[in-house]
Design an enzyme around this catalytic site. Structure first.
Site, PDB file in Angstrom:
ATOM      1  CG  HIS A  12      -2.115   0.893   1.042  1.00 52.10           C
ATOM      2  ND1 HIS A  12      -2.052   2.269   1.172  1.00 52.10           N
ATOM      3  CD2 HIS A  12      -3.398   0.605   0.698  1.00 52.10           C
ATOM      4  CE1 HIS A  12      -3.248   2.783   0.935  1.00 52.10           C
ATOM      5  NE2 HIS A  12      -4.083   1.793   0.644  1.00 52.10           N
ATOM      6  CG  HIS A  13       1.402   5.329  -2.591  1.00 50.43           C
ATOM      7  ND1 HIS A  13       2.524   5.913  -2.039  1.00 50.43           N
ATOM      8  CD2 HIS A  13       1.391   5.722  -3.896  1.00 50.43           C
ATOM      9  CE1 HIS A  13       3.147   6.626  -2.965  1.00 50.43           C
ATOM     10  NE2 HIS A  13       2.491   6.513  -4.097  1.00 50.43           N
ATOM     11  CB  THR A  14      -0.503   4.220   3.706  1.00 50.39           C
ATOM     12  OG1 THR A  14      -0.508   5.121   4.799  1.00 50.39           O
ATOM     13  CG2 THR A  14      -0.456   2.797   4.221  1.00 50.39           C
TER      14      THR A  14
END
Length: 494
Positions: free
Chosen positions: A156-158
């Site tokens: 995930h980009h987070t």
């Protein structure tokens, strides 16, 4: 031998969390914007040559390597703790129930035609991550049509951007084919003890306490945002007075690429020699990024001509720029944006390159004025529940079909290691990144330099961008077109 030395000193990546840790506003942004059609994970495809491995390159061997290195990979051990009512940003905590087999997929293609693997890859990229588990998944694919093996990783980009992604890659890869799975004790972080996932009541109380303990957070964000806006406006006026060209968000013409997304994704990937790209840089007096953007412009020109949709004005590329180690931000995602014109309306490839150079030069001055914390500050000014609801409403109403696109596409350039790399003994012969798509923009082009190659990854919503392999071929051919123009220029001067 480990390759951690190639990674910038980034405390956001290196930190090993032992309890609940609040995400920063910049990292939370990618959770708030995610929806059924907007998947905000990042995918990487690693093609491996099994013949370089001292012993058989198998899924079991890879799994052993991964387990041996989990202590060095905090993002793979952490699960999300979402906060009810958006009281504060979500947190992460060591997952006490982590089972890597919940995150691993093994597929054997037994020499089947390549399109079987490509279909699997498209489906893998199209499936969002399960937020009830650590936000990653990996697929090991062997028996490919060319005899090779692939590792596909989705995070995930987070928890990852371009720089931190290289950091994770550094702990997974080696500089020699016979490197042991276990890292040396000198580099092993102190083991952490999972404290358990907090209850809903504990999560709410902790989030409320964090908000109360820092009541000035929105005011600080407002002050910095105001300063950024003033600096950006001054840079814009000064640059225009000096003759700079500035692309702007929401200034791109509408094309078939720009509409509401569907959940489907398709990818294409290929490579070009990095040495030749650097020769073009020297020959024309531009940057590598200018050459990449001009080649993407050439590819898109062919794509739009084929569909009889070539506009008479330039497209706008959103170009992420790393701002790691600028300011005091500890976010995993430390990124700003440039907006650069892609002059698809120009016939001559050299003129397209020169126009890209002018636009990129102006964009750098604007981006530098924004400051490294602008994204996080904007998120802190808007309550999380409002951000999530607004994005959901935007998607359901199909507003992207009726408003000017914020940008035509995203184009990213990530520097990678310029040396041979190995995964569980198999040499990495291709390293292709696929970034996320943002609502209203159905194409992302990401390039990564690695061991003398420029590896190019395209990901698109196929309902908006059909024929992705043809677009990739046009982009790769564009490098050769510039080479030919460079040779003609040299002959004319001699």
């Amino acid at each position: 031998m480990a390759v951690a030395s190639i990674v910038p000193n980034d405390p956001a990546y290196a930190q090993c969390m032992t309890g609940t840790e609040r995400l920063t506003a910049a990292d939370s942004w990618f959770l708030y914007l995610e929806g059924p059609n907007q998947h905000l994970h990042v995918t990487g495809l690693m093609l491996l040559d099994p013949s370089s491995s001292p012993d058989e390159l198998t899924f079991e061997k890879f799994r052993h390597y991964l387990l041996a290195r989990l202590d060095h990979l905090p993002p793979l051990r952490q699960r999300l703790v979402e906060v009810p009512l958006g009281i504060d940003h979500p947190a992460v905590v060591e997952d006490p129930d982590l089972d890597v087999d919940d995150h691993l997929v093994h597929r054997s293609f037994d020499g089947q035609p390549e399109h079987h693997f490509r279909t699997f890859l498209d489906e893998f990229c199209s499936t969002p991550l399960d937020r009830s588990k650590p936000l990653w998944e990996m697929a090991w694919a062997d028996g490919l049509a060319d005899g090779g093996t692939a590792l596909v990783a989705k995070l995930h980009h987070t928890m990852i951007d371009g720089i931190t992604g290289v950091g994770i890659m550094a702990d997974l890869l080696d500089l020699t084919a016979d490197a042991p799975a276990e890292r040396g004790e000198a580099t092993k972080p102190a083991p952490s003890q999972p404290l358990g996932v907090p209850t809903t009541t504990e999560t709410v109380l902790e989030a409320a306490a964090d908000r109360i303990s820092d009541p000035m957070r929105p005011l600080r964000a407002a002050r910095r945002t105001g300063s950024s806006i003033l600096r950006t406006a001054d840079a814009f006026v000064t640059g225009r007075g000096a003759g700079e060209e500035h692309a702007a968000p929401f200034g791109a013409p509408r094309t078939r690429i720009n509409a509401s997304l569907t959940p489907r994704r398709a990818v294409a990937f290929g490579s070009t020699p990095l040495r030749e790209v650097k020769e073009l840089k020297r020959s024309f007096g531009v940057t590598v990024n200018d050459v990449v953007l001009a080649s993407v412009a050439t590819g898109l020109r062919g794509f739009l001509l084929e569909h009889h949709e070539l506009p008479d004005e330039p497209l706008v590329a959103a170009v992420p720029v790393s701002v790691h180690n600028e300011g005091g931000d500890t976010s995993t995602n430390q990124v700003s944006n440039m907006f650069v014109h892609l002059p698809v309306q120009l016939d001559d490839p050299v003129e397209r390159l020169k126009a890209v150079q002018r636009s990129a030069s102006g964009a750098k001055s604007i981006q530098g004025a924004m400051g490294p914390e602008m994204l996080g500050d904007l998120v802190d000014l808007i309550p999380p529940v409002v951000l999530s609801f607004g994005m959901s409403a935007w998607t359901r109403a199909g507003i992207a079909d009726r408003t000017p696109p914020a940008h035509t596409l995203i184009v990213s350039n990530v520097p990678g290691p310029d040396m041979p790399m190995y995964m569980a003994g198999g040499e990495v012969v291709g390293l292709y990144p696929f970034g996320p798509l943002m609502e209203g923009s159905g194409l992302n082009v990401t390039v990564l330099s690695h061991n003398g190659r420029l590896d190019v990854g395209l990901i698109a919503c196929p309902d908006l961008v059909p024929g992705l392999d043809g677009l990739l071929a046009d982009i790769l051919d564009a490098f050769g077109e510039l080479e030919a123009a460079s040779a003609e220029h040299a002959d004319a001067e001699s």
